[in-house]
Design an enzyme around this catalytic site. Structure first.
Site, PDB file in Angstrom:
ATOM      1  N   CYS A 279      26.558  42.769  47.286  1.00 30.17           N
ATOM      2  CA  CYS A 279      25.733  42.128  46.250  1.00 30.17           C
ATOM      3  C   CYS A 279      24.245  42.441  46.403  1.00 30.17           C
ATOM      4  O   CYS A 279      23.463  42.190  45.490  1.00 30.17           O
ATOM      5  CB  CYS A 279      25.930  40.627  46.270  1.00 30.17           C
ATOM      6  SG  CYS A 279      27.641  40.177  46.077  1.00 30.17           S
TER       7      CYS A 279
ATOM      8  N   HIS B 127      20.182  36.976  43.161  1.00 27.39           N
ATOM      9  CA  HIS B 127      21.605  37.312  43.034  1.00 27.39           C
ATOM     10  C   HIS B 127      22.321  36.101  42.427  1.00 27.39           C
ATOM     11  O   HIS B 127      22.122  34.961  42.840  1.00 27.39           O
ATOM     12  CB  HIS B 127      22.179  37.648  44.409  1.00 27.39           C
ATOM     13  CG  HIS B 127      23.661  37.822  44.388  1.00 27.39           C
ATOM     14  ND1 HIS B 127      24.310  38.533  43.405  1.00 27.39           N
ATOM     15  CD2 HIS B 127      24.634  37.358  45.227  1.00 27.39           C
ATOM     16  CE1 HIS B 127      25.603  38.516  43.636  1.00 27.39           C
ATOM     17  NE2 HIS B 127      25.828  37.806  44.733  1.00 27.39           N
TER      18      HIS B 127
ATOM     19  N   ASN C  93      29.674  35.772  39.334  1.00 24.14           N
ATOM     20  CA  ASN C  93      29.084  36.639  40.358  1.00 24.14           C
ATOM     21  C   ASN C  93      29.635  38.053  40.172  1.00 24.14           C
ATOM     22  O   ASN C  93      30.804  38.297  40.439  1.00 24.14           O
ATOM     23  CB  ASN C  93      29.452  36.075  41.736  1.00 24.14           C
ATOM     24  CG  ASN C  93      28.972  36.947  42.875  1.00 24.14           C
ATOM     25  OD1 ASN C  93      28.450  38.040  42.663  1.00 24.14           O
ATOM     26  ND2 ASN C  93      29.154  36.473  44.092  1.00 24.14           N
TER      27      ASN C  93
HETATM   28  N1  ACO Z   1      38.449  23.591  42.310  1.00 26.79           N
HETATM   29  C1  ACO Z   1      38.608  22.365  42.818  1.00 26.79           C
HETATM   30  N2  ACO Z   1      38.434  22.085  44.117  1.00 26.79           N
HETATM   31  C2  ACO Z   1      38.120  23.104  44.930  1.00 26.79           C
HETATM   32  C3  ACO Z   1      37.951  24.416  44.466  1.00 26.79           C
HETATM   33  C4  ACO Z   1      38.130  24.649  43.102  1.00 26.79           C
HETATM   34  N3  ACO Z   1      38.003  25.856  42.551  1.00 26.79           N
HETATM   35  N4  ACO Z   1      37.613  25.204  45.500  1.00 26.79           N
HETATM   36  C5  ACO Z   1      37.565  24.432  46.585  1.00 26.79           C
HETATM   37  N5  ACO Z   1      37.875  23.151  46.244  1.00 26.79           N
HETATM   38  C6  ACO Z   1      37.954  21.961  47.086  1.00 26.79           C
HETATM   39  C7  ACO Z   1      38.197  22.311  48.537  1.00 26.79           C
HETATM   40  O1  ACO Z   1      39.582  22.424  48.792  1.00 26.79           O
HETATM   41  C8  ACO Z   1      37.587  21.131  49.226  1.00 26.79           C
HETATM   42  O2  ACO Z   1      38.478  20.047  49.175  1.00 26.79           O
HETATM   43  P1  ACO Z   1      38.654  19.060  50.444  1.00 26.79           P
HETATM   44  O3  ACO Z   1      37.302  18.440  50.634  1.00 26.79           O
HETATM   45  O4  ACO Z   1      39.708  18.130  49.999  1.00 26.79           O
HETATM   46  O5  ACO Z   1      39.047  19.937  51.565  1.00 26.79           O
HETATM   47  C9  ACO Z   1      36.389  20.777  48.370  1.00 26.79           C
HETATM   48  O6  ACO Z   1      36.683  21.337  47.072  1.00 26.79           O
HETATM   49  C10 ACO Z   1      35.083  21.351  48.862  1.00 26.79           C
HETATM   50  O7  ACO Z   1      35.314  22.736  49.208  1.00 26.79           O
HETATM   51  P2  ACO Z   1      34.152  23.676  49.648  1.00 26.79           P
HETATM   52  O8  ACO Z   1      34.702  25.010  50.025  1.00 26.79           O
HETATM   53  O9  ACO Z   1      33.309  22.939  50.634  1.00 26.79           O
HETATM   54  O10 ACO Z   1      33.362  23.814  48.255  1.00 26.79           O
HETATM   55  P3  ACO Z   1      31.931  24.344  48.035  1.00 26.79           P
HETATM   56  O11 ACO Z   1      31.087  23.293  47.474  1.00 26.79           O
HETATM   57  O12 ACO Z   1      31.429  25.077  49.243  1.00 26.79           O
HETATM   58  O13 ACO Z   1      32.155  25.399  46.872  1.00 26.79           O
HETATM   59  C11 ACO Z   1      32.220  27.763  46.638  1.00 26.79           C
HETATM   60  C12 ACO Z   1      33.005  26.526  47.074  1.00 26.79           C
HETATM   61  C13 ACO Z   1      31.879  27.627  45.178  1.00 26.79           C
HETATM   62  C14 ACO Z   1      33.080  29.002  46.846  1.00 26.79           C
HETATM   63  C15 ACO Z   1      30.934  27.847  47.481  1.00 26.79           C
HETATM   64  O14 ACO Z   1      31.245  27.697  48.834  1.00 26.79           O
HETATM   65  C16 ACO Z   1      30.175  29.111  47.302  1.00 26.79           C
HETATM   66  O15 ACO Z   1      29.653  29.396  46.250  1.00 26.79           O
HETATM   67  N6  ACO Z   1      30.025  29.903  48.392  1.00 26.79           N
HETATM   68  C17 ACO Z   1      29.232  31.093  48.349  1.00 26.79           C
HETATM   69  C18 ACO Z   1      29.961  32.196  47.672  1.00 26.79           C
HETATM   70  C19 ACO Z   1      29.034  33.380  47.517  1.00 26.79           C
HETATM   71  O16 ACO Z   1      27.865  33.234  47.316  1.00 26.79           O
HETATM   72  N7  ACO Z   1      29.542  34.554  47.644  1.00 26.79           N
HETATM   73  C20 ACO Z   1      28.602  35.629  47.483  1.00 26.79           C
HETATM   74  C21 ACO Z   1      29.070  36.765  48.043  1.00 26.79           C
HETATM   75  S1  ACO Z   1      28.995  37.971  46.856  1.00 26.79           S
HETATM   76  C22 ACO Z   1      29.545  39.475  47.499  1.00 26.79           C
HETATM   77  O17 ACO Z   1      28.991  40.036  48.404  1.00 26.79           O
HETATM   78  C23 ACO Z   1      30.734  40.070  46.848  1.00 26.79           C
END
Ligand code: ACO
Length: 311
Positions: A109, A233, A263
């Site tokens: 990214c 990004h 993304n």
């Molecule tokens: N829908 C509903 N619930 C979900 C979902 C979903 N899609 N995904 C996860 N949950 C649940 C989890 O199971 C968890 O439940 P629990 O508390 O019962 O265990 C809860 O929601 C919280 O999960 P987290 O993983 O802590 O959720 P978070 O707020 O971190 O959001 C996300 C997840 C959106 C993926 C976030 O972590 C994120 O954006 N991370 C960065 C990703 C990123 O920037 N990637 C860039 C790389 S790009 C590249 O190089 C290709």
């Protein structure tokens, strides 16, 4: 300090749109959760890097008013080339009828900013015109049964034409970084699907955005208050909000497209840049901060002084 003026820009998104509600029929999630946790409402899927890139690049060249024989180099930032080989850049080069060198650059990214800094070095080295594309098709490598990843990714392409300029430098400062010790937080093996530890990536992304931005601004000799527009990004609105808060830059200064793109990896910064330029959000002399992070974990930032094309 480098002298490369952006004289043409364009983007391309595949036709197929996937909504949060549609995703909610595929995995256990909801529009409310995705919107609140990421800021994403829809994303485009079904794209192919060479096709999206060719369209975006052709439009950017037309806008710059340059012909195929005038481009001296093509750089394609991508982490999802259509084939293992040849480089997708070579296919795009042929599609566009260019007669110059062409290569793929993979910094996930952060790729577009890596590409921008690389292109500027070639211009400093004597080239007149460089075509820079950021493009990724993530939909083929997304695990559509994993709600932790399938909600954020999409496909797209953005392209710019950079031309040598005798005026004041436009790239004032930059920072490129890679922290390979965190490579296992986000990866995709050959023939497999994306694996991501989202929470950890989130935490590291905020720190990487801050540190890359601070380094680039320091090298440019400018402060956060001097920045007119940030092109971050487009991964997650909460990452952008948190990073900008730490940097002391108001969120209103950020160019945002992720609500309808998701993304798109190397395409996300050029998609946001093109959108901001088309909305006339930049004036002569304004300072633009581009900052990205991604798999690697890679990060990159650049401070660019806007030097508009002279028609
Ligand atoms: N829908 C509903 N619930 C979900 C979902 C979903 N899609 N995904 C996860 N949950 C649940 C989890 O199971 C968890 O439940 P629990 O508390 O019962 O265990 C809860 O929601 C919280 O999960 P987290 O993983 O802590 O959720 P978070 O707020 O971190 O959001 C996300 C997840 C959106 C993926 C976030 O972590 C994120 O954006 N991370 C960065 C990703 C990123 O920037 N990637 C860039 C790389 S790009 C590249 O190089 C290709």
């Amino acid at each position: 300090m480098a002298h490369g003026r952006i004289t043409g820009w364009a983007s391309n998104l595949p036709e197929q749109v996937l909504t949060n509600d549609e995703l909610a029929s595929m995995v256990d999630t909801s529009d409310e959760w995705i919107t609140a946790r990421t800021g994403i409402k829809t994303r485009h899927i079904g794209g192919k890097v060479t096709e999206m890139s060719t369209r975006a690049a052709a439009d950017a060249m037309a806008m710059a008013g340059v012909t195929a024989d005038q481009i001296d180099l093509l750089i394609l930032a991508t982490t999802t080339p259509d084939q293992q080989m040849p480089a997708s850049a070579s296919v795009i080069q042929d599609n566009l009828g260019l007669t110059c060198g062409a290569f793929d650059l993979n910094a996930a990214c952060s790729g577009f900013v890596y590409g921008l800094v690389t292109a500027m070095q070639f211009i400093e080295g004597g080239l007149e015109r460089v075509l820079l594309i950021g493009s990724d098709a993530l939909s083929p490598v997304v695990n559509w049964e994993d709600r932790g990843t399938c909600i954020i990714f999409g496909d797209g392409a953005g392209a710019i034409v950079l031309e040598r300029s005798a005026d004041q430098p436009s790239l004032l400062g930059w920072d490129l970084m890679s922290n390979g010790d965190a490579a296992d937080l986000l990866y995709c093996d050959h023939g497999d699907k994306i694996v991501m530890l989202g929470k950890e990536v989130f935490r590291k992304a905020v720190l990487a955005m801050e540190s890359a931005s601070l380094n680039a601004m320091e090298r440019a000799g400018v402060n956060a208050e001097d920045i007119t527009l940030v092109i971050p990004h487009q991964a997650n609105v909460r990452i952008i909000e948190t990073s900008l808060k730490r940097l002391g830059i108001p969120f209103e200064k950020a160019a945002m497209v992720l609500e309808h793109t998701g993304n798109t990896s190397a395409a996300s910064i050029p998609l946001a840049l093109v959108d901001a330029l088309n909305q006339n959000r930049v004036n002569t002399g304004d300072l633009i901060l581009m900052v990205g992070f991604g798999a690697g974990m890679s990060s990159a930032a650049a401070v660019v002084r806007w030097d508009p094309p002279q028609n």
